[in-house]
Design an enzyme around this catalytic site. Sequence first.
Site, PDB file in Angstrom:
ATOM      1  N   GLY A  31       0.813  -1.216   0.000  1.00  0.00           N
ATOM      2  CA  GLY A  31       0.000   0.000   0.000  1.00  0.00           C
ATOM      3  C   GLY A  31       0.842   1.258   0.000  1.00  0.00           C
ATOM      4  O   GLY A  31       2.020   1.229  -0.325  1.00  0.00           O
ATOM      5  N   ASN A  32       0.195   2.392   0.352  1.00  0.00           N
ATOM      6  CA  ASN A  32       0.815   3.718   0.272  1.00  0.00           C
ATOM      7  C   ASN A  32       1.374   3.908  -1.147  1.00  0.00           C
ATOM      8  O   ASN A  32       2.552   4.186  -1.350  1.00  0.00           O
ATOM      9  CB  ASN A  32       1.916   3.874   1.338  1.00  0.00           C
ATOM     10  CG  ASN A  32       2.321   5.327   1.498  1.00  0.00           C
ATOM     11  OD1 ASN A  32       3.489   5.678   1.500  1.00  0.00           O
ATOM     12  ND2 ASN A  32       1.355   6.210   1.595  1.00  0.00           N
ATOM     13  N   HIS A  37       4.427   2.194  -7.978  1.00  0.00           N
ATOM     14  CA  HIS A  37       3.455   1.094  -7.909  1.00  0.00           C
ATOM     15  C   HIS A  37       2.511   1.137  -9.118  1.00  0.00           C
ATOM     16  O   HIS A  37       2.129   0.098  -9.654  1.00  0.00           O
ATOM     17  CB  HIS A  37       2.582   1.210  -6.651  1.00  0.00           C
ATOM     18  CG  HIS A  37       3.314   1.001  -5.367  1.00  0.00           C
ATOM     19  ND1 HIS A  37       3.554   2.023  -4.477  1.00  0.00           N
ATOM     20  CD2 HIS A  37       3.846  -0.117  -4.817  1.00  0.00           C
ATOM     21  CE1 HIS A  37       4.197   1.534  -3.423  1.00  0.00           C
ATOM     22  NE2 HIS A  37       4.399   0.251  -3.612  1.00  0.00           N
ATOM     23  N   GLN A 155      15.203  -8.121  -3.515  1.00  0.00           N
ATOM     24  CA  GLN A 155      13.902  -8.787  -3.356  1.00  0.00           C
ATOM     25  C   GLN A 155      13.494  -9.491  -4.649  1.00  0.00           C
ATOM     26  O   GLN A 155      13.033 -10.640  -4.642  1.00  0.00           O
ATOM     27  CB  GLN A 155      12.846  -7.743  -2.967  1.00  0.00           C
ATOM     28  CG  GLN A 155      11.420  -8.242  -3.051  1.00  0.00           C
ATOM     29  CD  GLN A 155      10.413  -7.270  -2.484  1.00  0.00           C
ATOM     30  OE1 GLN A 155      10.309  -7.134  -1.285  1.00  0.00           O
ATOM     31  NE2 GLN A 155       9.646  -6.593  -3.333  1.00  0.00           N
ATOM     32  N   SER A 187       9.685   5.884  -3.493  1.00  0.00           N
ATOM     33  CA  SER A 187       9.575   4.890  -2.416  1.00  0.00           C
ATOM     34  C   SER A 187       8.616   5.412  -1.364  1.00  0.00           C
ATOM     35  O   SER A 187       8.560   6.631  -1.116  1.00  0.00           O
ATOM     36  CB  SER A 187      10.955   4.673  -1.786  1.00  0.00           C
ATOM     37  OG  SER A 187      10.824   3.999  -0.564  1.00  0.00           O
TER      38      SER A 187
HETATM   39  O1  PAF Z   1       7.828  -4.827  -2.108  1.00  0.00           O
HETATM   40  C1  PAF Z   1       6.874  -4.881  -1.311  1.00  0.00           C
HETATM   41  O2  PAF Z   1       6.022  -3.995  -1.228  1.00  0.00           O
HETATM   42  C2  PAF Z   1       6.771  -6.082  -0.380  1.00  0.00           C
HETATM   43  O3  PAF Z   1       8.026  -6.520   0.025  1.00  0.00           O
HETATM   44  C3  PAF Z   1       5.950  -7.236  -0.972  1.00  0.00           C
HETATM   45  C4  PAF Z   1       6.589  -7.808  -2.216  1.00  0.00           C
HETATM   46  C5  PAF Z   1       4.553  -6.736  -1.304  1.00  0.00           C
HETATM   47  C6  PAF Z   1       5.823  -8.363   0.047  1.00  0.00           C
HETATM   48  O4  PAF Z   1       5.208  -7.935   1.220  1.00  0.00           O
END
Ligand code: PAF
Length: 281
Positions: A31-32, A37, A155, A187
């Site tokens: 979120g946020n 995103h 990640q 971010s």
């Molecule tokens: O990148 C993120 O926002 C988080 O690490 C994810 C991939 C949603 C997992 O909680």
Amino acid sequence: MLVVSETKALRAQIKQWQRDGETIAFVPTMGNLHRGHLTLMQEAKKRGTKVVASIFVNPMQFNNKNDLANYPRTLEEDQVKLIAEGVDMLFTPTPEIMYPKGLEAQTFVEVPVLSNILCGASRPGHFRGVATIVAKLFNLVTPDIACFGTKDYQQLRVIKLMVKDLSFDIDIVGVETVREESGLAKSSRNGYLTEQELEVAPLLYKTMQDIAKAVQGGECIELAVAHGIESLNQSELTTDYIRIQNAKDLSGVNDSDKDLVILAAAHLGEARLIDNMVFRR
Ligand code: PAF
């Protein structure tokens, strides 16, 4: 946009779409939502016929209780943005739904090697939390495609490796980092920065660019990185790490490696900023 919190409703809708022959593209988030995103949603829209997003602030990936408590939660604004992007379904589970027996009793997914270096060394248990929640979400949503930002480079590598090792039949798509005009990577953590810190923060990206240029110009990696750390630490930024690794698997760099990545993390005021830059030498 359908909004569901229960796994039963989520699975029922997904099954229906799968019976209808839809291609499901998934974007997990905490979120946020910012422009970074939203580019993930746009990429998902290009690749799938149905887009599913999730918003879940995952307690398992926070190793600091205050950080978890203070993480910005902006569900209403986020929903408006997702509707504007044409997202078909939003999954918003609670911690009780995702971890009904609590975190201690939860089965977890550990991706060895990659999880304990770089951010994993500074944030023990973080990537176990990420891998576990992403695996659970993948099992619930069963997407064909899942999109992640390359801003969180480590990640992305952890998730790609987990998908390969656990034989998930999901195409993992890395989407390019969205930056402010200043170069600062978008971010949710930027919201912790003061006006004055926002002017300092772009130095992280600039330092990475300088290091890449120096290495491309023939300077040895160790020296280029040391100069970068020195110049960062002369500002209000405090370096957590700056490293150059093999871009493919984050292993150490051999003389023959051409595709490299600079990974950097630094503290500034209340924020811990991370960024990376892939380059060829
Ligand atoms: O990148 C993120 O926002 C988080 O690490 C994810 C991939 C949603 C997992 O909680």
